[in-house]
Design an enzyme around this catalytic site. Structure first.
Site, short mmCIF file in Angstrom:
data_model
loop_
_atom_site.label_atom_id
_atom_site.label_comp_id
_atom_site.label_asym_id
_atom_site.label_seq_id
_atom_site.Cartn_x
_atom_site.Cartn_y
_atom_site.Cartn_z
CB SER A 80 -1.02 0.02 1.31
OG SER A 80 -0.22 0.58 2.41
CB VAL A 81 1.78 3.94 -1.92
CG1 VAL A 81 2.32 5.11 -1.95
CG2 VAL A 81 2.97 2.78 -2.29
NE ARG A 88 4.71 12.36 -3.89
CZ ARG A 88 4.81 13.10 -2.55
NH1 ARG A 88 5.73 12.90 -1.64
NH2 ARG A 88 3.65 13.66 -2.21
N GLY A 89 6.90 6.52 -7.08
CA GLY A 89 7.83 5.56 -6.84
C GLY A 89 8.07 4.63 -5.71
CG LEU A 91 4.48 -0.88 -6.13
CD1 LEU A 91 4.04 -1.74 -5.04
CD2 LEU A 91 3.27 -0.74 -7.22
CB SER A 115 -5.75 -4.35 -5.41
OG SER A 115 -4.85 -3.45 -5.87
CD GLU A 116 -6.13 -0.49 -9.65
OE1 GLU A 116 -6.74 -0.27 -10.66
OE2 GLU A 116 -5.05 0.02 -8.99
CE1 TYR A 120 2.20 -5.49 -7.06
CE2 TYR A 120 -0.04 -5.98 -6.99
CZ TYR A 120 1.07 -5.42 -6.42
OH TYR A 120 0.63 -4.91 -5.34
CG PHE A 405 -1.40 -14.74 -0.04
CD1 PHE A 405 -0.53 -13.88 0.03
CD2 PHE A 405 -2.06 -15.94 -0.68
CE1 PHE A 405 0.16 -14.22 -1.26
CE2 PHE A 405 -1.15 -16.25 -1.79
CZ PHE A 405 0.03 -15.36 -2.15
C1 LIG Z 1 -0.90 0.45 -6.10
C2 LIG Z 1 -0.03 1.31 -5.33
C3 LIG Z 1 0.67 0.50 -4.39
C4 LIG Z 1 0.99 2.00 -6.27
O1 LIG Z 1 1.93 2.74 -5.35
P1 LIG Z 1 2.83 3.68 -6.07
O2 LIG Z 1 3.64 4.12 -5.16
O3 LIG Z 1 1.89 5.02 -6.45
O4 LIG Z 1 3.51 3.11 -7.35
P2 LIG Z 1 4.70 3.80 -8.04
O5 LIG Z 1 4.67 4.90 -8.06
O6 LIG Z 1 5.99 2.95 -7.40
O7 LIG Z 1 4.36 3.18 -9.51
C5 LIG Z 1 5.48 2.02 -10.25
C6 LIG Z 1 4.75 2.00 -11.71
O8 LIG Z 1 3.65 1.35 -11.73
C7 LIG Z 1 2.59 2.05 -12.06
N1 LIG Z 1 1.21 1.95 -11.26
C8 LIG Z 1 1.02 1.89 -9.91
N2 LIG Z 1 -0.05 1.72 -9.48
C9 LIG Z 1 -0.71 1.70 -10.57
C10 LIG Z 1 -2.22 1.75 -10.72
N3 LIG Z 1 -3.00 1.34 -9.65
N4 LIG Z 1 -2.60 1.51 -11.93
C11 LIG Z 1 -1.79 1.74 -13.13
N5 LIG Z 1 -0.37 1.87 -13.20
C12 LIG Z 1 0.04 1.96 -11.85
C13 LIG Z 1 2.96 3.76 -11.94
O9 LIG Z 1 2.51 4.39 -13.14
C14 LIG Z 1 4.51 3.47 -12.43
O10 LIG Z 1 4.72 3.14 -13.77
P3 LIG Z 1 6.11 3.44 -14.41
O11 LIG Z 1 7.06 2.49 -13.98
O12 LIG Z 1 5.75 3.33 -15.86
O13 LIG Z 1 6.52 4.92 -14.13
C15 LIG Z 1 -0.81 2.15 -4.73
O14 LIG Z 1 -1.62 3.21 -5.69
C16 LIG Z 1 -2.08 1.99 -3.56
O15 LIG Z 1 -1.67 1.88 -2.42
N6 LIG Z 1 -3.15 1.73 -4.24
C17 LIG Z 1 -4.31 1.16 -3.20
C18 LIG Z 1 -4.11 -0.05 -2.45
C19 LIG Z 1 -3.64 -1.28 -3.57
O16 LIG Z 1 -4.33 -1.38 -4.64
N7 LIG Z 1 -2.43 -1.97 -3.14
C20 LIG Z 1 -2.11 -3.28 -3.90
C21 LIG Z 1 -2.43 -4.34 -3.23
S1 LIG Z 1 -2.13 -5.69 -4.30
#
Ligand SMILES: CC(C)(COP(=O)(O)OP(=O)(O)OC[C@H]1O[C@@H](n2cnc3c(N)ncnc32)[C@H](O)[C@@H]1OP(=O)(O)O)[C@@H](O)C(=O)NCCC(=O)NCCS
Length: 405
Positions: A80-81, A88-89, A91, A115-116, A120, A405
């Site tokens: 999560s972020v 902002r990188g 994840l 989640s989406e 990954y 999980f």
């Molecule tokens: C999904 C989540 C963890 C992404 O975190 P983040 O710090 O914004 O991701 P980053 O900035 O490191 O992104 C890395 C890359 O993934 C892409 N990306 C990240 N989340 C994405 C999303 N939900 N949809 C599409 N692209 C996504 C970014 O655009 C970036 O792409 P690039 O490498 O081409 O620049 C965050 O949006 C979140 O917490 N979402 C809600 C909870 C969730 O869904 N968690 C995942 C559980 S499985």
């Protein structure tokens, strides 16, 4: 930004970061149950000053691969972020640290539920298993082809389930790629936890055990939601988990679910896509099935992962793997494998197939076909080698992961 594992007293801000990111409540009693299965040394928190803005964690599993071996696997979770810090990188930083750690610990792969589905793949995760949500009108649930089920169904209490179900699960596990180890706190705090959260309107859980000559061979956990259709009872029964080790238990527990009164709809989420139930029904079209991606797999050590599984037909393949995120994975490999065992090693030989690590992760458990990925433009190779590769990587039954999980 600092990134490091948390200590136990940092769990609250860690949990609140995840809650803010996913948009759920995290009351204290809920948080405590989560701590019970936590491996603090495998958590990661990203700090902006004192504030936790990103989270990640890993469960150390043994996960079944085709042929029945159980490999150490990193179950990635709690990603999560915070909305204030996304894109902002953060994840990317978590993924980097996790996969380096997975490699250092000698785990051949990491696995997760997403989640989406667009998140990954860029980090090398491939869609390795699907699951299906199923639903059937009880009036059309006649089992025309099921073998006779001699045995007994018994409603049991939580204590009985806690003593018998882990062994049933562990006996079922080797035959199904994608199933993973569950330790006692996992059963106590997740699968059979007290004060379980029910979906809105549902009661239970109810716990049913199937026994053959006194031996428990399957279990069913389900919930009920009352309903009425112009005064006539129209409830729903939701199968939360059904795991069996024999055909009799499988039939017996579905018959039980279809036999509960005051119910018109039986639903189950996260079922295997090759559920035999479909073939047992007199009127199979009535079983509405909605497949979805479930387990995503990231190979970190190709020789270890591919040598450990079995292949239904003998063959030799040379293939080249591309991997931008974990460059140590990229390279050419030779796989020689069959039903009795396999070896996979790096090679200088010319590859007949080229693919990305995510595509290799997708086919690894037997859930996807390289020829389909080639038609989708994701894999290159000559048709004969792709056919051989599909024959080798295929597995029955299909991979299945019973729980998010
Ligand atoms: C999904 C989540 C963890 C992404 O975190 P983040 O710090 O914004 O991701 P980053 O900035 O490191 O992104 C890395 C890359 O993934 C892409 N990306 C990240 N989340 C994405 C999303 N939900 N949809 C599409 N692209 C996504 C970014 O655009 C970036 O792409 P690039 O490498 O081409 O620049 C965050 O949006 C979140 O917490 N979402 C809600 C909870 C969730 O869904 N968690 C995942 C559980 S499985």
């Amino acid at each position: 930004m600092e990134i490091r594992p948390i200590s136990e007293d940092e769990f609250e801000p860690f949990a609140l970061c995840a809650a803010a990111s996913f948009g759920y409540d995290a009351p204290p009693e809920e948080r405590n149950k989560r701590v019970a299965v936590f491996e603090f040394d495998r958590t990661l928190a990203v700090f902006d000053g004192q504030e936790i803005t990103g989270t990640g964690a890993i469960f150390s599993f043994g996960m079944t691969v085709p042929g029945g071996a159980s490999l150490p696997a990193a179950g990635v979770t709690w990603i999560s972020v915070k909305p204030t810090h996304r894109r902002r990188g953060i994840l990317r930083q978590i993924m980097r640290r996790q996969l380096d750690d997975v490699r250092d610990r000698g785990e051949p792969f990491a696995a997760l539920w997403a989640s989406e589905s667009q998140i990954y793949g860029r980090f090398g995760y491939g869609l390795a298993a699907e699951s299906a949500a199923i639903s059937i009108d009880r009036r059309h649930s006649e089992l025309a082809f099921a073998p006779a089920a001699s045995g007994r169904t018994r409603l049991v209490d939580r204590e009985t389930a806690l003593s018998a179900w882990p062994a049933i699960f562990e006996r079922a596990r080797p035959s199904r790629p994608g199933m993973y180890t569950r330790h006692t706190p996992w059963w106590e705090n997740r699968v059979l936890r007290l004060h379980d959260h029910a979906p809105p309107g549902f009661g239970g859980p109810f716990l049913v055990q199937f026994e053959e000559e006194g031996v428990p061979t399957g279990y069913l956990k389900y919930r009920r939601k009352p309903g009425s259709d112009h005064g006539a009872p129209a409830g729903t029964l939701l199968v939360a988990e059904l795991v069996t080790t024999t055909g009799a238990a499988y039939v017996g527990l579905w018959r039980y679910a279809f036999g509960v009164d005051l119910v018109t709809t039986i639903e189950a989420h996260l079922r295997p896509v090759d559920e035999p139930l479909w073939w047992m029904l007199h009127d199979p079209r009535r079983l509405v099935r909605e497949p979805s991606d479930s387990l995503w797999l990231r190979l970190v050590d190709v020789p270890a992962a591919l040598s450990a599984r079995r292949y239904p037909v003998e063959g030799r393949l040379v293939f080249e793997v591309a991997d931008d995120f974990c460059p140590w994975v990229a390279g050419r490999y030779e796989l020689v494998g069959g039903p009795e065992g396999a070896t996979c090693r790096t090679t200088a030989a010319e590859p007949a197939i080229s693919l990305g690590v995510a595509e290799l992760g997708a086919v690894y458990m037997g859930g996807a076909r390289l020829q389909a990925l080639a038609r989708a433009g994701r894999v290159a190779g000559d048709p004969a080698n792709l056919r051989l590769a599909d024959a080798m990587f295929a597995w029955d039954p299909l991979p299945w992961c019973p729980e998010v999980f």
